[in-house]
Design a protein around this motif. Structure first.
Motif: not given
Length: 232
Positions: A34-56, A18-23
């Protein structure tokens, strides 16, 4: 921007991909249980400036799979589906004589049935893409016989075959079953908790997946180590 759906994306290979594709500018729909872990990952991925939808949720839930595809549609479509979510069947792994049948059913449900269900749900969007592709994350246990890996390996072998048939039935798509090789993941640690041998980080095999997307070889089964070797 191209859009990818990635299951099992909160950690390990899914998050690294996900991070490589966002880059590279991809918009993403990410899944994990796991919603909490997914939310943290989505936050890190969205830092690349792309749109990220996370659904647990659980990929065995048809409503959750429909939600993932609907989220991709809202982002503009689906150009790539990565079936990465996996279940072992037993943690730690056990010999076939002691493999709980419910565990085997769970592995088949997650690794095979749900994977096909998500493909079926996403096919209209993938067919509409100019470069639609499906990646089924496989394992060397799908092709080799290792003690204690029978249930998991059988499920991945079934996934490989579904991918091979899908590639024949959908000539307009690229369908790749990819054996990523050994990696230091939570899944492997749960499978073999006493194995102290060092394993490479999931990010180290991501270039193999990116090579498939860049070069778009014929549908088929590929091993990440061989793809990486070919880049040298």
């Amino acid at each position: 921007m191209p859009v990818a759906i990635i299951t099992g994306a909160s950690k390990g290979l899914g998050r690294a991909l996900a991070e490589a594709l966002a880059a590279r500018g991809w918009d993403l729909v990410l899944d994990a249980r796991t919603e909490g872990v997914l939310k943290e990952a989505a936050g890190a991925v969205s830092a690349y400036g792309t749109r990220v939808t996370a659904l647990a949720g659980d990929v065995t839930d048809a409503r959750h799979r429909a939600g993932l595809v609907a989220a991709a549609w809202r982002l503009g479509g689906a150009d790539l589906l990565v079936n990465n979510a996996s279940a072992l069947g037993a943690e730690p792994l056990v010999r076939l004589e002691g493999l709980p049948l419910e565990g085997l059913r769970r592995a088949l449900e997650v690794n095979v049935v749900a994977a096909l269900g998500l493909v079926q749900e996403a096919l209209p969007l993938l067919r509409a893409s100019a470069a639609g592709a499906v990646i089924a994350v496989s394992s060397d246990a799908a092709a080799e016989a290792y003690e204690t890996w029978g249930g998991y390996g059988a499920s991945k072998a079934a996934l490989d075959h579904l991918a091979a048939v899908l590639g024949e039935e959908e000539p307009g798509l690229r369908v790749w079953a990819v054996d990523p090789g050994d990696m230091a993941t939570d899944l492997y640690a749960a499978a073999v908790p006493d194995d102290g041998d060092p394993r490479p980080a999931p990010a180290s095999v991501v270039p193999a997946f990116l090579r498939l997307l860049d070069e778009r070889p014929a549908s088929g089964r590929y091993a990440a180590p061989a793809l990486l070797e070919g880049q040298r």
